[in-house]
Motif scaffolding. Structure first.
Motif, PDB file in Angstrom:
ATOM      1  N   UNK A 155       8.332  98.902 112.075  1.00 49.94           N
ATOM      2  CA  UNK A 155       9.233  99.752 112.850  1.00 49.94           C
ATOM      3  C   UNK A 155       9.304 101.160 112.271  1.00 49.94           C
ATOM      4  N   UNK A 156       9.635 102.125 113.145  1.00 55.23           N
ATOM      5  CA  UNK A 156       9.661 103.530 112.722  1.00 55.23           C
ATOM      6  C   UNK A 156      10.623 103.760 111.566  1.00 55.23           C
ATOM      7  N   UNK A 157      11.717 103.025 111.538  1.00 54.15           N
ATOM      8  CA  UNK A 157      12.721 103.251 110.494  1.00 54.15           C
ATOM      9  C   UNK A 157      12.140 102.999 109.097  1.00 54.15           C
ATOM     10  N   UNK A 158      11.141 102.103 108.993  1.00 53.26           N
ATOM     11  CA  UNK A 158      10.450 101.940 107.699  1.00 53.26           C
ATOM     12  C   UNK A 158       9.126 102.691 107.661  1.00 53.26           C
ATOM     13  N   UNK A 159       8.494 102.858 108.813  1.00 52.85           N
ATOM     14  CA  UNK A 159       7.172 103.500 108.860  1.00 52.85           C
ATOM     15  C   UNK A 159       7.244 105.004 108.573  1.00 52.85           C
ATOM     16  N   UNK A 171       2.522 119.523 108.134  1.00 56.58           N
ATOM     17  CA  UNK A 171       1.503 118.529 108.479  1.00 56.58           C
ATOM     18  C   UNK A 171       1.957 117.680 109.655  1.00 56.58           C
ATOM     19  N   UNK A 172       0.981 117.004 110.301  1.00 58.04           N
ATOM     20  CA  UNK A 172       1.267 116.244 111.521  1.00 58.04           C
ATOM     21  C   UNK A 172       1.214 114.737 111.227  1.00 58.04           C
ATOM     22  N   UNK A 173       2.139 113.997 111.859  1.00 58.31           N
ATOM     23  CA  UNK A 173       2.269 112.551 111.635  1.00 58.31           C
ATOM     24  C   UNK A 173       2.119 111.865 112.998  1.00 58.31           C
ATOM     25  N   UNK A 174       1.136 110.966 113.120  1.00 57.50           N
ATOM     26  CA  UNK A 174       0.832 110.329 114.408  1.00 57.50           C
ATOM     27  C   UNK A 174       0.966 108.816 114.256  1.00 57.50           C
ATOM     28  N   UNK A 175       1.992 108.245 114.870  1.00 56.88           N
ATOM     29  CA  UNK A 175       2.289 106.824 114.694  1.00 56.88           C
ATOM     30  C   UNK A 175       2.073 106.098 116.013  1.00 56.88           C
ATOM     31  N   UNK A 176       1.117 105.172 116.027  1.00 51.03           N
ATOM     32  CA  UNK A 176       0.800 104.433 117.253  1.00 51.03           C
ATOM     33  C   UNK A 176       1.722 103.228 117.337  1.00 51.03           C
ATOM     34  N   UNK A 177       2.600 103.257 118.328  1.00 47.43           N
ATOM     35  CA  UNK A 177       3.655 102.254 118.476  1.00 47.43           C
ATOM     36  C   UNK A 177       3.493 101.504 119.784  1.00 47.43           C
ATOM     37  N   UNK A 187      16.809 104.768 116.612  1.00 46.72           N
ATOM     38  CA  UNK A 187      17.271 104.051 115.426  1.00 46.72           C
ATOM     39  C   UNK A 187      16.876 104.790 114.139  1.00 46.72           C
ATOM     40  N   UNK A 188      15.862 105.654 114.235  1.00 47.38           N
ATOM     41  CA  UNK A 188      15.281 106.262 113.026  1.00 47.38           C
ATOM     42  C   UNK A 188      15.631 107.737 112.852  1.00 47.38           C
ATOM     43  N   UNK A 189      16.561 108.251 113.661  1.00 42.06           N
ATOM     44  CA  UNK A 189      16.794 109.708 113.621  1.00 42.06           C
ATOM     45  C   UNK A 189      17.269 110.181 112.237  1.00 42.06           C
ATOM     46  N   UNK A 209       2.456 103.688 122.753  1.00 46.46           N
ATOM     47  CA  UNK A 209       2.747 105.120 122.732  1.00 46.46           C
ATOM     48  C   UNK A 209       2.523 105.677 121.334  1.00 46.46           C
ATOM     49  N   UNK A 210       1.978 106.892 121.295  1.00 44.03           N
ATOM     50  CA  UNK A 210       1.862 107.594 120.024  1.00 44.03           C
ATOM     51  C   UNK A 210       3.118 108.450 119.845  1.00 44.03           C
ATOM     52  N   UNK A 211       3.759 108.290 118.699  1.00 43.15           N
ATOM     53  CA  UNK A 211       4.899 109.142 118.357  1.00 43.15           C
ATOM     54  C   UNK A 211       4.364 110.270 117.472  1.00 43.15           C
ATOM     55  N   UNK A 212       4.547 111.507 117.943  1.00 39.37           N
ATOM     56  CA  UNK A 212       4.048 112.680 117.213  1.00 39.37           C
ATOM     57  C   UNK A 212       5.218 113.337 116.483  1.00 39.37           C
ATOM     58  N   UNK A 213       5.070 113.485 115.174  1.00 37.49           N
ATOM     59  CA  UNK A 213       6.095 114.123 114.338  1.00 37.49           C
ATOM     60  C   UNK A 213       5.452 115.277 113.576  1.00 37.49           C
TER      61      UNK A 213
END
Ligand code: SAM
Length: 226
Positions: A155-159, A171-177, A187-189, A209-213
């Protein structure tokens, strides 16, 4: 094993996500898939084993990240965390041989497979670290990358705390969810804030979905003694 050949219309599917690859690159992706499925007989690397489905759910899924990496120029560094059988890190290293890709995988057996497959495919731009991301992210790889990716690593909250430490400021962070990306984001804000990263957007893939941060810029220097 004999390389897998892509299904009919694969080049068009690629074009639809804004990716064009020459035939030699597509052949190398098929070579990777063949090695992945062969090794999957001996260890658990993927639950998707259909030779057509893997093109969609592993290769297209991974290559959806390519347009999001356009800002990276030749020689830029990318880390893939919890790479498992090499997804999305190896397809990205094949599609972008100009990037230096580090695959981080805690399980030694999987890491050994990754190193062997990279060597077998002649990917001189890939290195493998068989360690836990928690350790590496606060050790010598902290802030060492222009981009970081991860797919199916919790989950994003740990990832988010697991991946963001690897990228430099801006830098860019790309998480495939999966499809529940937005719920996990809500939940991870607080974690985003703590990691000094900001949500940019989500982009759809064949499996989710890819989450882009993006990590914030350099912290202002503190005055001595304060
Ligand atoms: N990313 C691959 C994919 O999409 O097919 C593999 C996903 S698999 C479900 C998760 C992988 O992450 C496993 O291989 C596991 O060993 C690795 N992993 C989990 N936590 C990790 C950590 N803290 N550091 C490094 N690797 C980790």
């Amino acid at each position: 094993p004999a390389p897998l050949t892509p299904p009919e219309g694969f080049a068009e599917r690629l074009a639809a996500i804004g990716v064009t690859l020459d035939a030699a690159v597509i052949a190398k992706l098929g070579d990777y898939l063949a090695r992945l499925l062969a090794m999957n007989e001996l260890m658990n690397l993927t639950s998707i084993t259909d030779p057509v489905e893997v093109w969609e759910k592993h290769i297209l899924d991974s290559l959806t990240l390519v347009p999001l990496l356009e800002e990276l120029s030749a020689g830029a560094r990318l880390a893939d965390i919890g790479s498992g059988g090499g997804l999305p890190g190896l397809p990205l290293a094949i599609a972008r041989p100009d990037l230096k890709v580090t695959l981080v995988e805690a399980t030694q057996k999987k890491a050994s497979f990754l190193a062997a497959v990279a060597a077998g495919l002649g990917l001189t731009n890939v290195s493998v670290r068989a360690e836990r991301a928690e350790q590496l992210g606060k050790g010598d790889l902290r802030g060492a990358f222009d981009a970081v990716t991860a797919r199916a690593v919790g989950r994003l909250v740990m990832l988010i705390p697991l991946t963001v430490p690897f990228v430099r400021p801006n830098g860019i962070v790309l998480l495939v969810k999966g499809q529940r990306a937005e719920e996990e984001l809500a939940e991870a804000s607080w974690v985003l804030e703590r990691q000094r990263a900001a949500f940019v957007k989500t982009v759809g893939t064949p499996t989710g979905k890819i989450v882009v941060l993006r990590k914030a810029g350099e912290e202002p220097k503190r005055h001595f003694g304060r």
